[in-house]
Design a protein around this motif. Structure first.
Motif, PDB file in Angstrom:
ATOM      1  N   GLN A 106      71.363 -53.457 -17.222  1.00  0.00           N
ATOM      2  CA  GLN A 106      70.614 -52.560 -18.202  1.00  0.00           C
ATOM      3  C   GLN A 106      69.321 -52.617 -17.383  1.00  0.00           C
ATOM      4  OE1 GLN A 106      68.606 -56.045 -20.838  1.00  0.00           O
ATOM      5  NE2 GLN A 106      70.350 -57.170 -20.329  1.00  0.00           N
ATOM      6  N   GLN A 107      68.580 -52.122 -17.621  1.00  0.00           N
ATOM      7  CA  GLN A 107      67.340 -51.438 -16.822  1.00  0.00           C
ATOM      8  C   GLN A 107      66.405 -52.354 -17.353  1.00  0.00           C
ATOM      9  OE1 GLN A 107      67.681 -46.822 -16.874  1.00  0.00           O
ATOM     10  NE2 GLN A 107      66.695 -47.547 -15.314  1.00  0.00           N
ATOM     11  N   HIS A 108      65.251 -52.371 -16.359  1.00  0.00           N
ATOM     12  CA  HIS A 108      63.733 -53.029 -16.565  1.00  0.00           C
ATOM     13  C   HIS A 108      63.613 -54.564 -16.536  1.00  0.00           C
ATOM     14  CE1 HIS A 108      63.003 -48.801 -17.669  1.00  0.00           C
ATOM     15  NE2 HIS A 108      64.009 -49.072 -18.811  1.00  0.00           N
ATOM     16  N   VAL A 146      63.728 -58.854 -21.275  1.00  0.00           N
ATOM     17  CA  VAL A 146      64.729 -57.717 -20.929  1.00  0.00           C
ATOM     18  C   VAL A 146      64.267 -56.373 -21.727  1.00  0.00           C
ATOM     19  CG1 VAL A 146      66.706 -59.077 -20.858  1.00  0.00           C
ATOM     20  CG2 VAL A 146      65.868 -58.258 -23.141  1.00  0.00           C
ATOM     21  N   TRP A 147      64.683 -55.385 -21.668  1.00  0.00           N
ATOM     22  CA  TRP A 147      64.332 -53.928 -22.016  1.00  0.00           C
ATOM     23  C   TRP A 147      63.999 -53.952 -23.415  1.00  0.00           C
ATOM     24  CZ3 TRP A 147      66.557 -50.982 -25.885  1.00  0.00           C
ATOM     25  CH2 TRP A 147      67.861 -51.229 -26.316  1.00  0.00           C
ATOM     26  N   MET A 148      64.454 -54.715 -24.191  1.00  0.00           N
ATOM     27  CA  MET A 148      63.881 -54.666 -25.728  1.00  0.00           C
ATOM     28  C   MET A 148      62.482 -55.488 -25.836  1.00  0.00           C
ATOM     29  SD  MET A 148      67.610 -55.729 -27.153  1.00  0.00           S
ATOM     30  CE  MET A 148      67.815 -55.040 -29.044  1.00  0.00           C
ATOM     31  N   GLU A 179      55.843 -51.194 -22.252  1.00  0.00           N
ATOM     32  CA  GLU A 179      55.804 -52.691 -22.206  1.00  0.00           C
ATOM     33  C   GLU A 179      57.145 -53.140 -21.557  1.00  0.00           C
ATOM     34  OE1 GLU A 179      54.769 -50.749 -24.916  1.00  0.00           O
ATOM     35  OE2 GLU A 179      52.994 -51.585 -25.809  1.00  0.00           O
ATOM     36  N   ARG A 180      58.076 -52.566 -21.731  1.00  0.00           N
ATOM     37  CA  ARG A 180      59.490 -53.296 -20.983  1.00  0.00           C
ATOM     38  C   ARG A 180      59.373 -52.883 -19.649  1.00  0.00           C
ATOM     39  NH1 ARG A 180      60.624 -48.118 -22.353  1.00  0.00           N
ATOM     40  NH2 ARG A 180      62.498 -47.078 -21.510  1.00  0.00           N
ATOM     41  N   PHE A 181      58.548 -51.952 -18.967  1.00  0.00           N
ATOM     42  CA  PHE A 181      58.825 -51.930 -17.473  1.00  0.00           C
ATOM     43  C   PHE A 181      58.194 -52.978 -16.793  1.00  0.00           C
ATOM     44  CE2 PHE A 181      59.130 -47.296 -16.636  1.00  0.00           C
ATOM     45  CZ  PHE A 181      60.134 -46.937 -17.734  1.00  0.00           C
ATOM     46  N   ASP A 290      71.650 -48.888 -15.732  1.00  0.00           N
ATOM     47  CA  ASP A 290      73.153 -48.530 -16.465  1.00  0.00           C
ATOM     48  C   ASP A 290      72.878 -47.142 -16.623  1.00  0.00           C
ATOM     49  OD1 ASP A 290      70.697 -48.763 -18.358  1.00  0.00           O
ATOM     50  OD2 ASP A 290      72.118 -50.134 -19.711  1.00  0.00           O
ATOM     51  N   ASN A 291      71.705 -46.460 -17.099  1.00  0.00           N
ATOM     52  CA  ASN A 291      71.555 -44.984 -17.316  1.00  0.00           C
ATOM     53  C   ASN A 291      72.004 -44.157 -15.941  1.00  0.00           C
ATOM     54  OD1 ASN A 291      70.881 -45.035 -20.314  1.00  0.00           O
ATOM     55  ND2 ASN A 291      69.164 -46.444 -19.607  1.00  0.00           N
ATOM     56  N   PRO A 292      71.214 -44.517 -14.926  1.00  0.00           N
ATOM     57  CA  PRO A 292      71.602 -43.888 -13.685  1.00  0.00           C
ATOM     58  C   PRO A 292      73.120 -43.827 -13.284  1.00  0.00           C
ATOM     59  CG  PRO A 292      69.474 -45.055 -13.403  1.00  0.00           C
ATOM     60  CD  PRO A 292      70.089 -45.443 -14.809  1.00  0.00           C
ATOM     61  N   ASP A 313      69.964 -46.061 -27.554  1.00  0.00           N
ATOM     62  CA  ASP A 313      70.416 -44.774 -27.529  1.00  0.00           C
ATOM     63  C   ASP A 313      69.643 -43.999 -26.270  1.00  0.00           C
ATOM     64  OD1 ASP A 313      72.161 -44.734 -29.426  1.00  0.00           O
ATOM     65  OD2 ASP A 313      71.303 -43.483 -30.898  1.00  0.00           O
ATOM     66  N   THR A 314      70.098 -43.211 -25.202  1.00  0.00           N
ATOM     67  CA  THR A 314      69.279 -42.647 -24.365  1.00  0.00           C
ATOM     68  C   THR A 314      69.957 -41.176 -24.303  1.00  0.00           C
ATOM     69  OG1 THR A 314      70.761 -43.284 -22.425  1.00  0.00           O
ATOM     70  CG2 THR A 314      68.750 -44.664 -22.890  1.00  0.00           C
ATOM     71  N   VAL A 315      68.877 -40.487 -23.861  1.00  0.00           N
ATOM     72  CA  VAL A 315      69.089 -38.904 -23.532  1.00  0.00           C
ATOM     73  C   VAL A 315      68.738 -38.690 -22.132  1.00  0.00           C
ATOM     74  CG1 VAL A 315      68.409 -36.657 -24.144  1.00  0.00           C
ATOM     75  CG2 VAL A 315      68.799 -38.267 -25.927  1.00  0.00           C
TER      76      VAL A 315
HETATM   77  C1  XUL Z   1      66.217 -47.250 -20.557  1.00  0.00           C
HETATM   78  C2  XUL Z   1      66.457 -48.408 -21.327  1.00  0.00           C
HETATM   79  C3  XUL Z   1      67.649 -49.062 -22.025  1.00  0.00           C
HETATM   80  C4  XUL Z   1      68.293 -50.067 -21.141  1.00  0.00           C
HETATM   81  C5  XUL Z   1      69.607 -50.764 -21.582  1.00  0.00           C
HETATM   82  O1  XUL Z   1      64.949 -47.208 -20.119  1.00  0.00           O
HETATM   83  O2  XUL Z   1      65.511 -49.404 -21.708  1.00  0.00           O
HETATM   84  O3  XUL Z   1      68.653 -47.851 -21.890  1.00  0.00           O
HETATM   85  O4  XUL Z   1      68.624 -49.522 -19.816  1.00  0.00           O
HETATM   86  O5  XUL Z   1      70.806 -49.962 -21.764  1.00  0.00           O
END
Ligand code: XUL
Ligand code: ADP
Length: 550
Positions: A106-108, A146-148, A179-181, A290-292, A313-315
């Motif tokens: 999971q990113q970030h 985490v990213w959330m 914020e999540r970065f 995970d997105n890359p 959800d990501t695009v």
């Molecule tokens: C992407 C993001 C999420 C996480 C968790 O910027 O925050 O998609 O990678 O899947």
């Protein structure tokens, strides 16, 4: 007479090599095995909530009482790896055949290694599992942001002010401050928990943390996942001095130098050789986000648009030139160092669909899907925006339902609500992708992946809303597949072989939904309405914020 010499039969050829891809995602750890012909031979996973219930996570995370801070226990990820490898061993998996492995995370999210942790990592004993050896004195922060998480607003404002504004930051790092970065999370930790920060010798992303476990040493952060930190200059692919300085002194020493995503980091540590029977020659290829990794797994091409329906959800899109803006993110591309990828992230994805499924469909995906079948495209104008938690794109919170006359209403009937949610989600995905410069043209393919991409009714709505055909790969698990593909490619990347050359024989995505003939009309009608509604959502949100700060 001398006896005729019988030569011994030739030794059997060694079994063909294998490649492993891991995905340390929000709710689970997954693994996937391919052979050199790109056949998927094995998949397995460990679900955090149910299989590691001692850590008491919900959806893999802890949401703190301020509702903004969201963390995951780092030792849960460690234990999940023990469990997953033990499962594979029990199933008779032959680790000695693995020539290379890679992974995604999971990113970030960030992991803080305590002073002295590298020695523990270097000297792991094969007689004990990782959890036993890493549970004491290895992490200076036990709960990783985490990213959330959206608790670092002040640090975001400070970073933007220090570098000359949000757009300037986006020009350097590919994104305005989020914020999540990771940089903003690091800055917050340094300010709020100085002792823990002082006690840290290395900071990893979830991806490079997982690679470090396999390497028995600190693994480099790769360019692609490193782009999700507000710290990396995406053009020079080195840490940005100005961003580092604004975040924490001497931060480069804690991060280590970033590396190309295709790098071979080294051989797997002797711990895995002795405990599981990996070959000493098995290589660890840099892990990424995970997105890359999904982009790699889907073999996304220019012109395609990928929609991942996982926890978030990501695009995302493959782009050749970065044009960072105030919305969305630009990351270095994980498979081609000259290219980039654009990404939009929506926090209220699967977990929000699950909530509406529980409230309107008795907890059954089957009933949820039937509601989509039984309601018309366009939903007679009823639509909803459901931001159960503070959304990333757009930054809004709350539930907004509108009837066919565009009046805000407090409820909808169950079946109508299900469609209002799914159409609202996808319209918002499309609208924001378009504001990033994406246009849907003849020939556009929407490639769907993630947990919800096994649901054909959801994919039909996706196709209707995007007015484009939707394709899936055989697996909803493209991040894991991408990690295994990247392991294979990593072995030859340095000699200049391209990712797509290695993957020429990979199975093509399958067509799963085509837009209904009336989709364009309904779509145009709703599309004009939605911009207005979006504005109202934003205005409403601003008003709510103002009220709460009065
Ligand atoms: C992407 C993001 C999420 C996480 C968790 O910027 O925050 O998609 O990678 O899947
Ligand atoms: P992550 O990798 O982020 O942990 P996944 O991509 O595995 O998550 O997606 C998990 C989500 O998939 C679950 O939260 C669930 O809501 C969703 N999901 C699983 N099966 C279905 C289904 N049949 N219809 C819709 N959504 C589903």
């Amino acid at each position: 007479m001398a006896a005729a010499q019988v030569s011994p039969p030739p030794p059997p050829p060694p079994p063909p090599p294998l490649y492993l891809g891991f995905d340390f995602s929000t709710q689970q750890l997954k693994v996937l095995v391919i052979d050199g012909n790109l056949n998927v031979l094995h998949q397995d996973n460990v679900q955090f909530d149910s299989e590691l219930s001692d850590f008491r996570t919900q959806g893999g995370v802890h949401i703190h009482s301020d509702r903004l801070t969201v963390t995951s226990p780092v030792l849960m990820w460690v234990k999940a790896l023990d469990l997953l490898l033990d499962k594979m061993k029990r199933a008779g998996f032959d680790f000695s055949r693995v020539r290379a492995l890679s992974g995604s995370g999971q990113q970030h999210g960030s992991v803080y290694w305590k002073r002295g942790a590298s020695e523990t990592l270097n000297q792991l004993s094969p007689d004990q599992d990782l959890f036993q050896q890493l549970q004491v004195c290895v992490f200076s922060v036990s709960d990783s942001p985490v990213w959330m998480d959206s608790s670092s607003s002040q640090q975001c404002l400070d970073l933007q002010a220090a570098v000359g504004g949000a757009l300037r930051l986006a020009e350097i790092t590919g994104s305005r401050a989020y914020e999540r970065f990771t940089g903003n999370q690091i800055c917050k930790l340094r300010q709020t928990r100085p002792d823990a920060y002082q006690d840290t010798e290395r900071i990893s992303l979830v991806s490079s943390f997982a690679a470090s476990l396999f390497l028995g040493d600190y693994a480099a952060i790769d360019y692609s996942d490193g782009s999700g930190m507000n710290l990396l200059d995406i053009r020079t692919r080195s840490w940005s001095e100005v961003c580092l300085k604004a975040t924490a002194p001497h931060l480069d020493q804690l991060l280590g130098a970033p590396l190309p995503s295709t790098s071979v980091l080294g051989p797997v540590s002797s711990y895995f050789v002795h405990r599981y029977g990996f070959s000493e020659t098995c290589r660890v290829v840099a892990f990424t986000g995970d997105n890359p990794a999904s982009l790699a797994g889907m073999r996304l091409q220019q012109g395609d648009i990928a929609v991942s329906l996982g926890t978030s959800d990501t695009v995302f899109l493959w782009i050749q030139q970065p044009r960072p803006a105030l919305e969305g993110h630009v990351f270095c591309n994980p498979v081609d160092w000259q290219a980039y990828m654009a990404l939009l992230c929506f926090k209220n994805g699967s977990l929000t669909r699950e909530r509406i499924r529980n409230e309107c469909a008795g907890g059954s995906w089957e009933v949820f899907s039937a509601a989509l079948r039984n309601t018309p495209l366009g939903n007679n104008g009823n639509i909803g925006f459901y931001f159960d938690t503070m959304e990333i794109t757009p930054p809004a919170v709350g539930v907004y339902r509108f009837d066919g006359d565009d009046n805000e209403v407090s409820s909808l009937s169950s079946q109508v609500e299900v469609r209002a949610l799914v159409e609202g989600q996808f319209l918002s995905r499309r609208l924001h992708a378009e504001s990033l410069g994406y246009s849907i043209i003849p020939g556009t393919r929407v490639l769907a992946t993630g947990g919800a991409s096994c649901n054909t009714e959801i994919l039909q709505v996706l196709s209707d809303v995007f007015n484009a055909p939707v394709y899936t790969i055989d697996l909803s698990n493209s991040a894991c597949l991408g990690a295994a593909y990247r392991a294979l490619h990593g072995l030859v990347a340095e000699s200049g072989v391209s990712f797509f050359d290695v993957l020429k024989t990979a199975p093509e995505p399958q067509l799963v939904a085509t837009p209904h003939p009336t989709a364009p009309q309904v779509q145009t009608h709703t599309h004009t309405g939605i911009s207005e509604i979006s504005q109202r959502v934003k205005d409403g949100n601003r008003e709510r914020k103002e009220k709460s700060t009065d």
